[in-house]
Design an enzyme around this catalytic site. Structure first.
Site, PDB file in Angstrom:
ATOM      1  N   ASP A  72       5.743  35.577  -3.630  1.00 42.76           N
ATOM      2  CA  ASP A  72       5.613  34.888  -2.468  1.00 42.76           C
ATOM      3  C   ASP A  72       6.521  33.776  -2.481  1.00 42.76           C
ATOM      4  O   ASP A  72       7.017  33.218  -1.557  1.00 42.76           O
ATOM      5  CB  ASP A  72       4.108  34.342  -2.467  1.00 42.76           C
ATOM      6  CG  ASP A  72       3.426  33.782  -3.291  1.00 42.76           C
ATOM      7  OD1 ASP A  72       4.018  33.708  -4.439  1.00 42.76           O
ATOM      8  OD2 ASP A  72       2.357  33.571  -3.493  1.00 42.76           O
ATOM      9  N   ASP A 448      -1.880  26.570 -10.288  1.00 44.84           N
ATOM     10  CA  ASP A 448      -2.653  27.746 -10.685  1.00 44.84           C
ATOM     11  C   ASP A 448      -3.136  27.994 -11.884  1.00 44.84           C
ATOM     12  O   ASP A 448      -4.188  28.465 -12.359  1.00 44.84           O
ATOM     13  CB  ASP A 448      -2.026  28.939  -9.810  1.00 44.84           C
ATOM     14  CG  ASP A 448      -1.932  28.820  -8.291  1.00 44.84           C
ATOM     15  OD1 ASP A 448      -2.528  28.211  -7.758  1.00 44.84           O
ATOM     16  OD2 ASP A 448      -0.990  29.502  -7.839  1.00 44.84           O
TER      17      ASP A 448
END
Length: 731
Positions: A72, A448
């Site tokens: 992404d 993350d």
């Protein structure tokens, strides 16, 4: 994975001229990754072992062992079967092209194995540049580029759908590209130019548009994600000119998004997965259907219907994501659930066209010894989540791979699974610390995956991500300069937002207490030179807080500039600094962070992005990066600053071991001395600079942080926004 909002490049609407051919590294696997750059540096990834969202995997149907992956925000990769690793293909994209590091879609040509196409564009928002298409005749070794007049959204909802790019099965010169807001585009010259074509559906506000394109025989099918709940969401063309809604679409699917599709050429059946949201988040319902293309008959083949009860009394809600068919065995396919948090996502396999299914998770043996962070601070890894990328090797029926939000799992026997991730390093790095002593040369903090302790740069950290507590996104990382065994960190977590270490970051303990706003707005944290005082910041609406007892108690610092990042003096434990972006004023403390007073002012021009760093081993030696406003230096603790004339723009600055015979640390800069934004080193206190990266090694936006190694001259670590930690050394 999310990303920072950066300075933007304006891209003209319409189809632009083709750029020059861009050479990339060779395809020789591990050795190729260490090939010296043109600037005299050898660049490699500090191995983490993935950590980012794999949004698509594509095996070439006609070449054994050839596959591609997209991410992404971290570019595209090619699988090298000889070395069992992924080769990055888009590291040449530079600072101005940061928005192109997100790969919306990819396509191969079954009839021409060397051809590869990528549709690039991370965001479709107004502040982001337009998308582009890269095309290669040598599997991504070199590229030609066409800028588009439309925006793509590789890091937006629906990024796991697709593929949205396809070579027409009737004509290799014709390509189709589905967009989110601008309908369907077609190229008749192998991607060199593109034009919009007539399509039966009109773009809506959801930002999905065409979600997938797939060839079924000589026809092309297109999924549509902007259905109003009553109209069709699957279309086809048989002649490459006229598109029509596929007749008889299954009841209930009009209110869902067609996520992915795969065609079984033996049975002439098209399998489509559906969900009530594009994903990867937000899905709570879904189904799987197949269309016999010769008769138009639809059949539901959903393995397990969402909505059942879970073991804890909840509801088993999820959608369906990936689907892939076996090129060698008719009626054999795999599909994946997505966003199934309660019962954990799985991959289902059928050998009878979807009449019966087996959950591969139920017998799976996961081996994450090569990437221990996948245990998430516990004892056992999870089978996966965000499973939308799913692929089945056309030459090996038992070789299945699927992407998650952090890795790519693969199996060769349908039972034993392990990350198939070597070389694919997709992470957004936020902090870097290179300790002057100890086992690890690097500590990193990322979005993350929290903080990692890199005892080696060539293997995923054996301790995985820092635990006690486990963080998602890291927001702060600081080492006591005179006591480097003491490290503190901050971040987003469910069981505390701050922690300290007395062994250089090997093991951690949570703060005994934390300010109330730490859970909702954890920000940068700093420890002073001897580790006796901590300062923690919590966003633009809050003052800083101070602890003098290792996080057991905290007190508000009323005079601390709100939203500023605290910086410790590396020599004097009583000195801290903070830069107020609202007024462009440097604040300093000489009483261990109890109070702050204004010093130099007028240092910015309304830009809220900056970086303040202190030179190691020197008190009051400060360097202030003000992006396009340049680089400033103070040698009196911020009383006054002088602009550095050799630097036109400065985004981030760091220090490393001094060159032989030099008395001042080496400086490392992401910025520009003239017109090119690049990576530079100075061995003479910023009088002169040498560019140390080159046009093959740029990695998009790299303005978060940079750190030299205090023990190895010339070694530098760069935080990228999608390509992990890059480190360079003189060749």
């Amino acid at each position: 994975m999310s990303t920072f909002h950066l300075s933007r490049r304006s891209v003209l609407a319409g189809t632009a001229a083709v750029a020059a051919v861009v050479p990339l590294p060779s395809i020789q696997g591990r050795a190729a990754a260490a090939t010296p750059a043109e600037g005299g540096y050898r660049w490699r990834n500090a191995v983490q072992g993935g950590t980012g969202f794999i949004t698509g995997v594509l095996f070439h149907p006609a070449v054994r062992g050839l596959a591609y992956a997209r991410t992404d925000i971290g570019g595209a990769y090619r699988w090298d079967d000889r070395t069992d690793r992924w080769i990055p293909l888009t590291d040449h994209l530079g600072w101005d092209d940061w928005n192109l590091l997100g790969v919306e879609a990819m396509a191969v040509d079954p009839a021409h194995p060397n051809r590869l196409y990528l549709a690039l564009g991370t965001y479709a928002q107004s502040w982001a540049g337009n998308g582009a298409v890269l095309r290669s005749e040598d599997r991504g070794a070199t590229w030609k580029r066409t800028d588009l007049g439309v925006k793509l959204g590789a890091n937006e909802d629906g990024r796991g759908c697709g593929e949205r790019l396809l070579v027409d099965p009737r004509d290799s010169d014709t390509l189709w590209l589905g967009t989110r807001h601008d309908g369907l585009l077609r190229s008749t010259d192998r991607g060199a130019t593109w034009k919009a074509v007539s399509f039966p559906a009109a773009p809506g506000a959801t930002g999905q548009g065409v979600t997938l394109l797939v060839a079924a025989g000589r026809s092309v099918y297109a999924g549509w994600g902007d259905s109003d709940g009553t109209s069709a969401n699957l279309y086809r063309t048989s002649d490459g000119t006229t598109w029509e809604a596929v007749p008889g679409q299954p009841a209930g699917t009009a209110a869902k998004v067609p996520v992915r599709a795969a065609y079984d050429r033996h049975t002439r059946e098209l399998y489509v997965t559906y969900a009530n949201a594009p994903g990867p988040n937000g899905q709570s319902d879904g189904s799987v259907h197949k269309l016999r293309t010769t008769t138009g008959k639809w059949t539901e083949v959903t393995p397990v219907k969402p909505g059942g009860a879970t073991g804890d009394g909840g509801t088993d809600s999820f959608g369906y994501g990936g689907v892939a068919v076996d090129a060698r065995r008719p009626g054999t396919l795999v599909v994946s659930t997505n966003n199934r948090w309660a019962e954990i996502d799985t991959v289902f396999r059928s050998t009878d066209g979807g009449r019966t299914w087996t959950s591969l998770k139920d017998t799976a043996v996961l081996d994450v010894s090569e990437t221990p962070y996948l245990k998430w601070g516990g004892d056992q890894p999870k089978f996966g989540w965000w499973i939308q990328a799913l692929a089945l090797d056309p030459y090996d029926s038992k070789h299945v791979v699927y992407g998650t939000g952090a890795t790519l799992y693969g199996t060769r026997d349908l039972r034993h699974w392990a990350p198939q991730i070597r070389g694919l390093e997709e992470a957004s790095i936020r902090q870097l610390v290179s300790p002057p002593t100890g086992e690890a040369h690097l500590l990193s903090g990322s979005g993350d995956i929290g903080v990692m302790y890199h005892e080696r740069l060539t293997a995923s950290p054996s301790r995985g991500m820092a635990s006690n507590p486990v963080f998602g996104t890291s927001t702060g990382l600081s080492l006591a300069a005179a006591k480097p065994s003491y490290v503190v960190r901050a971040g987003w977590g469910d069981h505390g937002n701050g922690a300290w270490s007395n062994d250089g970051g090997k093991t951690w303990a949570p703060f005994q207490a934390q300010p109330s706003m730490a859970k909702s707005a954890p920000g940068p944290i700093a420890t002073n030179a001897d580790g006796s005082v901590l300062l923690w910041s919590f966003g633009a609406s809050n003052s800083g807080f101070r602890s003098a007892d290792n996080g057991a108690t905290w007190s508000e610092i009323v005079s601390f500039p709100k939203g500023a990042a605290p910086v410790a003096d590396p020599v004097d434990p009583k000195r801290f600094y903070a830069f107020d972006t609202t007024t462009g004023t440097l604040f300093a403390s000489t009483d261990g962070g109890l109070t702050f007073a204004a010093r130099a002012g007028g240092l910015n021009s309304g830009d809220t992005e900056f970086q303040l760093v202190a030179a190691p081993g020197r008190s009051g030696d400060l360097w202030l990066s003000l992006k396009g406003n340049g680089l400033y230096r103070s040698t009196d603790g911020g009383v006054s600053f002088t602009k550095v004339g050799s630097c036109r723009a400065s985004y981030t600055l760091g220090f490393g071991k001094a060159a032989e015979g030099a008395s001042y640390p080496a400086l490392y800069l992401v910025g520009s001395t003239e017109t090119i934004t690049a990576v530079y080193r100075s061995d003479d206190e910023a009088k002169t600079w040498t560019r140390i990266n080159d046009d093959r090694h740029q990695w998009g936006w790299i303005g978060a942080t940079i750190a030299g190694d205090p023990r190895v001259y010339g070694r530098v670590y760069i935080a990228t926004n999608g390509r992990g930690v890059q480190y360079g050394e003189p060749a």
